[in-house]
Motif scaffolding. Structure first.
Motif, PDB file in Angstrom:
ATOM      1  N   CYS A   1      10.498  59.720  20.721  1.00  0.00           N
ATOM      2  CA  CYS A   1      10.506  58.447  21.457  1.00  0.00           C
ATOM      3  C   CYS A   1       9.165  57.742  21.322  1.00  0.00           C
ATOM      4  O   CYS A   1       9.105  56.520  21.264  1.00  0.00           O
ATOM      5  CB  CYS A   1      10.823  58.691  22.930  1.00  0.00           C
ATOM      6  SG  CYS A   1      10.735  57.187  23.905  1.00  0.00           S
ATOM      7  N   VAL A   2       8.098  58.521  21.287  1.00  0.00           N
ATOM      8  CA  VAL A   2       6.770  57.905  21.219  1.00  0.00           C
ATOM      9  C   VAL A   2       6.139  58.088  19.834  1.00  0.00           C
ATOM     10  O   VAL A   2       4.933  57.981  19.656  1.00  0.00           O
ATOM     11  CB  VAL A   2       5.892  58.417  22.395  1.00  0.00           C
ATOM     12  CG1 VAL A   2       5.502  59.868  22.222  1.00  0.00           C
ATOM     13  CG2 VAL A   2       4.707  57.517  22.672  1.00  0.00           C
TER      14      VAL A   2
ATOM     15  N   HIS B   1       8.055  53.660  32.736  1.00  0.00           N
ATOM     16  CA  HIS B   1       9.394  54.086  33.129  1.00  0.00           C
ATOM     17  C   HIS B   1       9.423  54.862  34.439  1.00  0.00           C
ATOM     18  O   HIS B   1      10.420  55.511  34.768  1.00  0.00           O
ATOM     19  CB  HIS B   1      10.071  54.856  31.987  1.00  0.00           C
ATOM     20  CG  HIS B   1      10.405  53.948  30.844  1.00  0.00           C
ATOM     21  ND1 HIS B   1       9.602  53.837  29.737  1.00  0.00           N
ATOM     22  CD2 HIS B   1      11.396  53.042  30.692  1.00  0.00           C
ATOM     23  CE1 HIS B   1      10.103  52.915  28.929  1.00  0.00           C
ATOM     24  NE2 HIS B   1      11.187  52.410  29.484  1.00  0.00           N
TER      25      HIS B   1
ATOM     26  N   CYS C   1       8.506  64.066  25.182  1.00  0.00           N
ATOM     27  CA  CYS C   1       8.872  62.721  24.707  1.00  0.00           C
ATOM     28  C   CYS C   1       9.181  62.716  23.207  1.00  0.00           C
ATOM     29  O   CYS C   1      10.101  62.041  22.751  1.00  0.00           O
ATOM     30  CB  CYS C   1       7.726  61.750  24.966  1.00  0.00           C
ATOM     31  SG  CYS C   1       7.277  61.620  26.704  1.00  0.00           S
TER      32      CYS C   1
ATOM     33  N   SER D   1      14.656  61.797  25.400  1.00  0.00           N
ATOM     34  CA  SER D   1      13.799  60.817  26.083  1.00  0.00           C
ATOM     35  C   SER D   1      14.089  60.771  27.573  1.00  0.00           C
ATOM     36  O   SER D   1      15.081  61.324  28.045  1.00  0.00           O
ATOM     37  CB  SER D   1      13.938  59.409  25.501  1.00  0.00           C
ATOM     38  OG  SER D   1      14.996  58.717  26.138  1.00  0.00           O
ATOM     39  N   CYS D   2      13.222  60.058  28.299  1.00  0.00           N
ATOM     40  CA  CYS D   2      13.388  59.982  29.758  1.00  0.00           C
ATOM     41  C   CYS D   2      14.613  59.189  30.160  1.00  0.00           C
ATOM     42  O   CYS D   2      14.991  59.168  31.321  1.00  0.00           O
ATOM     43  CB  CYS D   2      12.128  59.393  30.397  1.00  0.00           C
ATOM     44  SG  CYS D   2      11.675  57.763  29.771  1.00  0.00           S
TER      45      CYS D   2
ATOM     46  N   ARG E   1       7.739  51.588  16.176  1.00  0.00           N
ATOM     47  CA  ARG E   1       7.461  52.586  17.213  1.00  0.00           C
ATOM     48  C   ARG E   1       7.845  53.993  16.758  1.00  0.00           C
ATOM     49  O   ARG E   1       7.265  54.981  17.187  1.00  0.00           O
ATOM     50  CB  ARG E   1       8.204  52.212  18.500  1.00  0.00           C
ATOM     51  CG  ARG E   1       7.988  53.165  19.674  1.00  0.00           C
ATOM     52  CD  ARG E   1       8.712  52.667  20.915  1.00  0.00           C
ATOM     53  NE  ARG E   1       8.799  53.670  21.963  1.00  0.00           N
ATOM     54  CZ  ARG E   1       7.956  53.788  22.981  1.00  0.00           C
ATOM     55  NH1 ARG E   1       6.957  52.961  23.097  1.00  0.00           N
ATOM     56  NH2 ARG E   1       8.105  54.711  23.891  1.00  0.00           N
TER      57      ARG E   1
ATOM     58  N   HIS F   1       9.435  61.816  34.005  1.00  0.00           N
ATOM     59  CA  HIS F   1      10.438  61.166  34.867  1.00  0.00           C
ATOM     60  C   HIS F   1      11.619  62.080  35.175  1.00  0.00           C
ATOM     61  O   HIS F   1      12.146  62.072  36.280  1.00  0.00           O
ATOM     62  CB  HIS F   1      10.908  59.862  34.220  1.00  0.00           C
ATOM     63  CG  HIS F   1       9.767  58.983  33.846  1.00  0.00           C
ATOM     64  ND1 HIS F   1       8.794  58.625  34.753  1.00  0.00           N
ATOM     65  CD2 HIS F   1       9.398  58.421  32.672  1.00  0.00           C
ATOM     66  CE1 HIS F   1       7.902  57.864  34.148  1.00  0.00           C
ATOM     67  NE2 HIS F   1       8.232  57.746  32.880  1.00  0.00           N
TER      68      HIS F   1
ATOM     69  N   ILE G   1       9.784  66.065  30.529  1.00  0.00           N
ATOM     70  CA  ILE G   1       9.310  64.686  30.555  1.00  0.00           C
ATOM     71  C   ILE G   1       9.094  64.283  32.018  1.00  0.00           C
ATOM     72  O   ILE G   1       9.918  64.575  32.876  1.00  0.00           O
ATOM     73  CB  ILE G   1      10.338  63.744  29.898  1.00  0.00           C
ATOM     74  CG1 ILE G   1      10.652  64.213  28.468  1.00  0.00           C
ATOM     75  CG2 ILE G   1       9.849  62.316  29.894  1.00  0.00           C
ATOM     76  CD1 ILE G   1      11.802  63.470  27.801  1.00  0.00           C
TER      77      ILE G   1
HETATM   78 FE1  F3S Z   1       9.948  58.017  28.300  1.00  0.00          FE
HETATM   79 FE2  F3S Z   1       8.200  59.529  27.147  1.00  0.00          FE
HETATM   80 FE3  F3S Z   1       9.540  57.756  25.762  1.00  0.00          FE
HETATM   81  S1  F3S Z   1       8.068  58.757  29.203  1.00  0.00           S
HETATM   82  S2  F3S Z   1       9.783  56.091  27.174  1.00  0.00           S
HETATM   83  S3  F3S Z   1      10.353  59.558  26.752  1.00  0.00           S
HETATM   84  S4  F3S Z   1       7.392  58.200  25.561  1.00  0.00           S
END
Ligand code: F3S
Length: 640
Positions: free
Chosen positions: A360-361, A121, A357, A296-297, A384, A101, A99
């Motif tokens: 999360c997305v 983010h 991701c 997730s990030c 979401r 970040h 990811i």
């Molecule tokens: Fe982060 Fe990717 Fe979710 S950048 S907010 S893990 S969509």
């Protein structure tokens, strides 16, 4: 004069303006990042500016969002992005490398530098002492072309962390406490700067969990000092030469101060459907859980997942829970594989997803209908996850793992002695999945598959603006409401005509069709309109549908800039009660716009109801010029 961290970095990068809170400043951008869901537009925009090579010190293009390859669309996008990176001098982080970040924190972020990313983010890298800001793709494209980034000088909030975190209190609980106190609007126009003796107890990835979710506060950025902990992290990443000590001056002044005693905190949880809807885990313990997503990030670093592995070791995931874990980077995955932690997670029944991701997305792992999903990610907006009536709760990795075993929301303090995880002295570093650009990209051809469609032309502000109110929405409308994510829709990010048909579809599925039939119109919104992600598709799709203005009680920063960048006029009710008087279907007219925009004395006439509403804007002179020029791209080209 004594300066805080934020002021120090801004002063070192200031190109235009004065460091007076609320005034527009221009800063030099050292680094940029893009991810694939916003990157295709950013590189198409960079191409349109007409410059051969990026002018930043470092730019990275990541593939981490649309990694499902069920049709040709995502593969087309990735091929285009790889060719654009090579052509324009950008590092290319391949799919599976992680990811954006997390990888940026590990391999590229540098204390004291500025980073602009086409992802909300991006402030995650503030955990390393960078001033890292999220923006729309076009802003990032112009930064890559060597133009400064314009932003209002933020107010600086000092969050002072005192004491040592209480047992089982994680970095996630600290940021949830900040959200509980300040709300999703609490950081608008501000940088959250963390200091105090409690900072020393947090590793760089833990600090990054906190700066990551500064985006949920609406903050421009969040930052930690660069200190001995930072040096250790950079040394473990085999880049000690990137370390730079960066601390606030002893008598630095702040606009606001928030004091948090870490020893008094408890494990916290954000309840559906907003990240600031925070309660103690103990208050909701016992609710049945269908799914747990760890990743997730926000929470997918080495220490995060080592704690998860230690909790899961020798146990079995509850039979009614689906536990999925997505490591934040290939580096994290390799380290977990090497030390046996990965096997502990797999043995317990966790399903390991690729380093991306993912859920999360909304790319895979949607919860069951009316299901409850516990997630370590940063957003729990309705829908979401891909399941409209699912309930998403946001928690720390510790709470997530404990709950996956018990099958219900579980306070991790019941697990006994807390788990101590040390950072490795050296991470297993391997950058082979990051492709550096060739010395010259002149000979490289951009590869455009059929999914790469041209961008629509931005609106140019006219003296008279008239249209029907096509949609009236309430407070806290997110970019997910305006332009939903999810695997099916994300695949259309490079195809504006196709993706626009999904605009606002979860709010009013007739909008796109009605807007096209009416030849466009106006959207009316409540407070904090456009909060959430940096996705400029939330401006591009309304643009394609003919929307000319959005009138609200207030805007989120990135979204308002995205509207301006594409020539959509953002206006704010002078009297919030006037919002109540307007209904969908009303015909609105604004006359003498060009003159009245400069004077900031604009009147909306509601022809249907024979009423008038004074509205204002918070546009800088430069933003007004962008609207008159027909968008940022035209404006920038006119300056070359
Ligand atoms: Fe982060 Fe990717 Fe979710 S950048 S907010 S893990 S969509």
């Amino acid at each position: 004069m004594d300066l805080n961290l934020t002021q120090k970095i801004i002063a070192a990068h200031l190109i235009e303006g004065e460091m007076v809170s609320g005034q527009e400043i221009a800063i030099k951008i050292d680094q940029t990042l893009t991810q694939d869901a916003t990157g295709t537009m950013a590189y198409l925009e960079f191409e349109a500016i007409g410059i051969d090579q990026v002018k930043t010190e470092l730019s990275v293009s990541y593939i981490d969002h649309n990694t499902l390859q069920v049709g040709y669309e995502n593969a087309d996008d990735h091929r285009f992005l790889q060719s654009a990176a090579a052509k324009y001098g950008v590092y290319f982080s391949r799919m599976g490398n992680g990811i954006c970040h997390q990888v940026h924190l590990e391999r590229f972020g540098r204390p004291g530098q500025t980073l602009l990313g086409s992802d909300s983010h991006t402030p995650t890298s503030g955990g390393l002492g960078m001033l890292a800001i999220g923006a729309g793709g076009l802003d990032v494209a112009t930064a890559m072309a060597g133009y400064p980034f314009y932003v209002k000088m933020p107010g600086v909030v000092n969050v002072r962390l005192h004491g040592r975190p209480a047992p089982w209190v994680a970095a996630k609980d600290i940021i949830l406490e900040v959200l509980r106190r300040l709300s999703v609007k609490g950081g608008v126009g501000k940088v959250m700067e963390y200091t105090g003796e409690g900072v020393a107890y947090l590793s760089v990835p833990e600090r990054a969990t906190i700066t990551n979710m500064g985006a949920e506060l609406g903050a421009t950025s969040s930052i930690f000092p660069s200190d001995a902990v930072t040096r250790e992290f950079l040394t473990a990443q085999n880049r000690p030469n990137h370390y730079l000590e960066l601390l606030p001056d002893a008598d630095a002044a702040y606009d606001e101060v928030v004091e948090i005693d870490l020893s008094l905190l408890e494990p916290l949880i954000a309840l559906p459907h907003m990240p600031d809807n925070v309660a103690g885990v103990s208050e909701v313990a016992g609710r049945k859980v269908n799914q747990v997503f760890i990743g997730s990030c926000t929470n997918s670093s080495y220490t995060d997942l080592m704690r998860v592995a230690a909790i899961l070791k020798g146990k079995t995931v509850h039979p009614e829970v689906s536990l999925v874990i997505a490591p934040g980077s290939r580096q994290v995955l390799r380290n977990l594989a090497a030390n046996g932690a990965l096997a502990d997670m797999v043995d317990a029944g966790a399903r390991i997803l690729e380093c991306a991701c993912g859920p999360c997305v909304g790319v895979g792992q949607s919860p069951p209908s009316a299901g409850i999903s516990l997630r370590t990610s940063n957003r729990n907006f309705e829908g979401r996850s891909g399941t409209a009536d699912a309930e998403i709760y946001l928690v720390s990795c510790e709470t997530a793992a404990a709950s996956a075993l018990a099958g219900e929301i579980t306070d991790p303090r019941g697990l006994g002695e807390p788990i101590l995880i040390n950072m490795p002295e050296k991470f297993a570093v391997d950058d082979r999945m990051v492709i550096p650009p060739p010395e010259s990209g002149r000979a490289v051809e951009l590869v455009r598959g059929p999914n790469i469609k041209p961008m629509p032309a931005a609106n140019r502000l006219q003296d008279k603006l008239a249209g029907e109110v096509l949609l009236k929405v309430g407070d806290n409308i997110t970019t997910d409401h305006i332009m939903p994510a999810g695997a099916k829709i994300l695949a259309l990010r490079s195809n504006i005509p196709a993706i626009s048909m999904h605009c606002f579809e979860r709010v009013d599925s007739t909008l796109a069709r009605r807007a096209l039939a009416a030849g466009g119109g106006i959207v009316v919104g409540g407070l904090n309109y456009g909060q959430g992600s940096s996705r400029e598709h939330a401006a591009l799709a309304p643009l394609y549908l003919g929307i000319k203005a959005v009138v609200t009680k207030s805007f989120a920063r990135i979204h308002m800039q995205n509207l301006v960048n594409f020539g959509l006029l953002p206006l704010v009710f002078e009297n919030e009660t006037d919002y109540d008087g307007i209904e969908a279907g009303d015909q609105l007219v604004i006359e003498n716009l060009l003159e009245n925009l400069a004077a900031n004395e604009i009147i909306i006439n509601n022809i249907t109801r024979q009423e008038s509403y004074p509205v204002k804007h918070s546009l800088s002179v430069r933003q007004m010029e962008i609207l008159k020029a027909g968008g940022l791209l035209n404006y920038v080209k006119s300056k070359v």
